[in-house]
Write an enzyme that holds these catalytic residues in place. Structure first.
Site, PDB file in Angstrom:
ATOM      1  N   LYS A 246       0.170 -29.572 -15.333  1.00 18.90           N
ATOM      2  CA  LYS A 246       0.563 -30.265 -14.101  1.00 18.90           C
ATOM      3  C   LYS A 246       0.348 -31.759 -14.311  1.00 18.90           C
ATOM      4  CE  LYS A 246      -1.001 -30.951  -9.285  1.00 18.90           C
ATOM      5  NZ  LYS A 246      -1.811 -30.470  -8.147  1.00 18.90           N
ATOM      6  N   ASP A 251      -0.629 -37.949  -6.351  1.00 17.56           N
ATOM      7  CA  ASP A 251      -0.453 -36.954  -5.307  1.00 17.56           C
ATOM      8  C   ASP A 251      -0.940 -37.528  -3.979  1.00 17.56           C
ATOM      9  OD1 ASP A 251      -0.191 -34.747  -3.712  1.00 17.56           O
ATOM     10  OD2 ASP A 251      -1.851 -33.615  -4.628  1.00 17.56           O
ATOM     11  N   LYS A 258      -2.360 -36.752   2.655  1.00 17.19           N
ATOM     12  CA  LYS A 258      -3.807 -36.573   2.518  1.00 17.19           C
ATOM     13  C   LYS A 258      -4.540 -37.597   3.378  1.00 17.19           C
ATOM     14  CE  LYS A 258      -3.988 -34.902  -2.267  1.00 17.19           C
ATOM     15  NZ  LYS A 258      -4.601 -33.590  -2.037  1.00 17.19           N
ATOM     16  N   ASP A 269      -4.480 -36.388 -10.726  1.00 15.17           N
ATOM     17  CA  ASP A 269      -3.711 -35.152 -10.574  1.00 15.17           C
ATOM     18  C   ASP A 269      -2.777 -34.912 -11.769  1.00 15.17           C
ATOM     19  OD1 ASP A 269      -3.687 -32.954  -8.924  1.00 15.17           O
ATOM     20  OD2 ASP A 269      -1.932 -33.598  -7.782  1.00 15.17           O
ATOM     21  N   ASP A 328       1.506 -30.821   0.396  1.00 15.01           N
ATOM     22  CA  ASP A 328       0.388 -31.162  -0.487  1.00 15.01           C
ATOM     23  C   ASP A 328       0.103 -30.041  -1.491  1.00 15.01           C
ATOM     24  OD1 ASP A 328      -1.584 -32.707  -1.546  1.00 15.01           O
ATOM     25  OD2 ASP A 328      -3.048 -32.355   0.067  1.00 15.01           O
ATOM     26  N   GLU A 330       1.844 -29.104  -3.854  1.00 19.09           N
ATOM     27  CA  GLU A 330       3.015 -29.461  -4.652  1.00 19.09           C
ATOM     28  C   GLU A 330       2.879 -29.058  -6.119  1.00 19.09           C
ATOM     29  OE1 GLU A 330       0.500 -31.393  -4.253  1.00 19.09           O
ATOM     30  OE2 GLU A 330       0.232 -31.996  -6.339  1.00 19.09           O
ATOM     31  N   ARG A 332       1.805 -26.396  -7.525  1.00 21.31           N
ATOM     32  CA  ARG A 332       2.297 -25.043  -7.817  1.00 21.31           C
ATOM     33  C   ARG A 332       3.819 -25.006  -7.844  1.00 21.31           C
ATOM     34  NH1 ARG A 332      -0.860 -22.539  -2.790  1.00 21.31           N
ATOM     35  NH2 ARG A 332      -2.215 -24.279  -3.343  1.00 21.31           N
TER      36      ARG A 332
HETATM   37  N1  BES Z   1      -4.088 -32.071  -6.316  1.00 22.24           N
HETATM   38  C1  BES Z   1      -4.550 -31.301  -5.232  1.00 22.24           C
HETATM   39  C2  BES Z   1      -5.804 -30.500  -5.558  1.00 22.24           C
HETATM   40  C3  BES Z   1      -7.056 -31.276  -5.851  1.00 22.24           C
HETATM   41  C4  BES Z   1      -7.988 -31.502  -4.874  1.00 22.24           C
HETATM   42  C5  BES Z   1      -7.335 -31.704  -7.131  1.00 22.24           C
HETATM   43  C6  BES Z   1      -9.155 -32.172  -5.156  1.00 22.24           C
HETATM   44  C7  BES Z   1      -8.487 -32.382  -7.430  1.00 22.24           C
HETATM   45  C8  BES Z   1      -9.409 -32.615  -6.442  1.00 22.24           C
HETATM   46  C9  BES Z   1      -3.467 -30.305  -4.790  1.00 22.24           C
HETATM   47  O1  BES Z   1      -2.176 -30.711  -4.981  1.00 22.24           O
HETATM   48  C10 BES Z   1      -3.689 -30.080  -3.334  1.00 22.24           C
HETATM   49  O2  BES Z   1      -3.600 -31.022  -2.602  1.00 22.24           O
HETATM   50  N2  BES Z   1      -3.981 -28.853  -2.952  1.00 22.24           N
HETATM   51  C11 BES Z   1      -4.243 -28.524  -1.617  1.00 22.24           C
HETATM   52  C12 BES Z   1      -3.637 -27.174  -1.353  1.00 22.24           C
HETATM   53  C13 BES Z   1      -3.572 -26.805   0.109  1.00 22.24           C
HETATM   54  C14 BES Z   1      -2.595 -27.692   0.829  1.00 22.24           C
HETATM   55  C15 BES Z   1      -3.176 -25.357   0.201  1.00 22.24           C
HETATM   56  C16 BES Z   1      -5.757 -28.489  -1.413  1.00 22.24           C
HETATM   57  O3  BES Z   1      -6.470 -28.118  -2.331  1.00 22.24           O
HETATM   58  O4  BES Z   1      -6.200 -28.858  -0.334  1.00 22.24           O
HETATM   59 ZN    ZN Z   2      -1.846 -32.092  -6.534  1.00 20.83          ZN
HETATM   60 ZN    ZN Z   3      -1.422 -31.897  -3.352  1.00 22.87          ZN
END
Ligand code: BES
Ligand code: ZN
Ligand code: ZN
Length: 491
Positions: A246, A251, A258, A269, A328, A330, A332
């Site tokens: 990824k 992000d 966020k 990210d 967010d 994204e 996946r």
């Molecule tokens: N890049 C983030 C995950 C992340 C969070 C990486 C903290 C490193 C540190 C990912 O894209 C994300 O935002 N995931 C969300 C998923 C949710 C919306 C289901 C998350 O983890 O809150």
């Molecule tokens: Zn992300």
């Molecule tokens: Zn995200």
């Protein structure tokens, strides 16, 4: 950093300062000479303790044991302790665990990883000045080491630690300086240097390949996406391995924006994709006798009039429809398309993906550990074991049918988020599993590095910033596969 390996005793070699690692059980040896001073300084040889005796030109560092992980950390601490001093060269004896040269490798890795700092944006640099490290094969346990074997470990350590620092540099670079096209150029430059094939897909080809979910995530960004494909193809390769990363160069969360505090550090990210670049570099330099393909989805997730939206339904490369409920989630979506593309291009024995995929992984296992998921317990265990052998922390998280149901959609084949707040690392993994075809379903592992990828409070051999998580673990695993004759499929 240059390393010189010699059979001469430490006392007889040059080096402005001697680094002495002291393990609790090892007090009687070298330690004796400065015992009083060390006592006065309150040094009790614990792991992560250091004591610089400047007048003696000796640095003592504590280690909990002779295990590789402890020695690696001790060596890293030595370099950290010398930061800001004027020493340019050091010397050190060898500390092996019953003559095993892995600890030598760990020590060299520790020096290179611990000496790392990212100062691109500092006007006043404060880089480690240590340039020369002389390693004496004189060993506290008085075992004689084979210099050729030792030299091989030093060489491997240098390749692996340098590759980790290469990954750290990419991740630490700001989103305005490292966007998808830059990531592709870094890949091309590195490929040229080490002799890998490299192809880069731009939007036109991505559309032709029907990678519409990846394109949707990228749509609101002024930076076009890229998919990078690196290939290491030696003659008579034993196995074929695919790595997918990824590479979200930023992000923001997209329209499901966020909160301010959560957005900071999201330059990290791209850690999964950057790890894939680092692994490929090491694989090429080690010239491992296995075919390895590295794919990176490099994309920026932004907001704007053209952004993809919650309520959209996207069609992935394999034809599956995805209901978007949170922009967010994204990573996946990007991985779904890149995983499909990777499987179309290469029929691999194993597929590993690396991603800072979920905050939930950090909640579940803490910020030192990667979560390992998949449909094959044996592969999960293999990754966990080799991660530990390489000095990374990893633990398996198991899929289950109940969580699988939480990503069902009323209007599409699958939803990009779960309908429950809990188990988010696993549901993200199970979402990815929808994009692994039957042939590959038990040959795949998903590695969520969201916890360890970015370090806000230094730990172990990791200074502040990107850690290069995934690089050491996967190189170790690939080295292991390169030694094996047969692959055990299915577990
Ligand atoms: N890049 C983030 C995950 C992340 C969070 C990486 C903290 C490193 C540190 C990912 O894209 C994300 O935002 N995931 C969300 C998923 C949710 C919306 C289901 C998350 O983890 O809150
Ligand atoms: Zn992300
Ligand atoms: Zn995200």
């Amino acid at each position: 950093m240059n390393f010189e390996l010699t059979v001469l005793p430490v006392a007889d070699i040059s080096g402005e300062l001697e680094v002495i690692i002291v393990v609790d059980t090892n007090l009687k040896h070298r330690f004796v000479q400065d015992k009083k001073l060390l006592k006065k300084a309150g040094f009790s040889c614990g792991q992560d303790e250091t004591c610089l005796l400047i007048e003696k030109n000796r640095l003592y560092v504590g280690a909990g044991s002779l295990k590789s992980t402890d020695i690696r950390r001790a060596a890293a601490n030595a370099l950290k302790a010398l930061k800001g001093t004027k020493y340019k060269s050091i010397k050190v004896a060898t500390y092996t665990n019953k003559g095993c040269t892995y600890t030598l490798r760990a020590m060299i890795e520790g020096f290179i990883l611990g000496g790392y700092s990212f100062e691109t944006y500092k006007s006043k640099k404060n880089k480690s000045r240590i340039k020369e490290i002389s390693v004496s094969l004189e060993e506290y346990s008085e075992l004689t080491l084979d210099i050729e074997k030792a030299a091989e470990q030093v060489h491997k350590a240098q390749i692996i630690a340098d590759a980790t620092n290469f990954t750290r540099d990419i991740v630490n670079t700001t989103p305005d300086d490292c966007y998808p096209d830059v990531m592709a150029s870094i890949a091309e430059g590195m490929a040229e240097d080490v002799g890998l094939e490299c192809t880069v897909l731009k939007p036109k080809q991505l559309r032709r390949e029907k990678m519409e979910t990846l394109l949707a995530v990228a749509r609101a960004s002024r930076h076009n996406p890229r998919v990078i494909h690196l290939t290491h193809k030696p003659k008579n390769a034993k196995h074929k391995i695919t790595l997918v990363g990824k590479g979200l160069t930023y992000d923001s969360g997209g329209l499901s924006l966020k909160p301010a505090d959560y957005m900071v550090t999201m330059k990290s990210d791209k850690s999964g994709g950057s790890a894939v670049l680092g692994i490929m570099k090491a694989v090429a330099e080690l010239d491992l006798p296995i075919e390895v393909h590295g794919f990176v989805g490099a994309v920026e997730n932004m907001i704007g009039g053209d952004a993809y939206k919650p309520d959209d339904v996207l069609v992935a490369k394999n034809g599956k429809t995805i209901e978007i409920r949170n922009t967010d989630a994204e990573g996946r979506l990007v991985l779904a398309d890149v995983l499909c593309y990777a499987q179309q291009e290469v029929k691999a024995d194993y597929i590993f993906d690396f991603a800072t995929l979920t905050g939930a992984s950090v909640v579940a296992v803490g910020h030192y550990t990667s979560s390992i998921m998949g449909n094959n317990k044996e592969i999960q265990n293999l990754v966990v074991r080799e991660a530990q052998n390489a000095g990374e922390l990893a633990t398996a998280l198991d899929f289950n049918d109940y969580l699988k149901k939480t990503i069902k959609s009323e209007i599409a084949d699958v939803c990009n988020i779960s309908n429950t707040r809990y188990g988010g690392a696993i549901t993200a993994g199970q979402f990815l599993s929808e994009f692994i075809d039957k042939k590959h379903i038990d040959r795949w592992a998903h590695i969520d590095i969201a916890g360890p990828a970015f370090v806000e409070h230094p730990w172990g051999e990791n200074p502040h910033g990107a850690s290069g998580a995934g690089v050491r673990m996967m190189v170790k695993l690939l080295e292991k596969l390169a030694q094996e004759k047969e692959i055990h499929q299915k577990g």
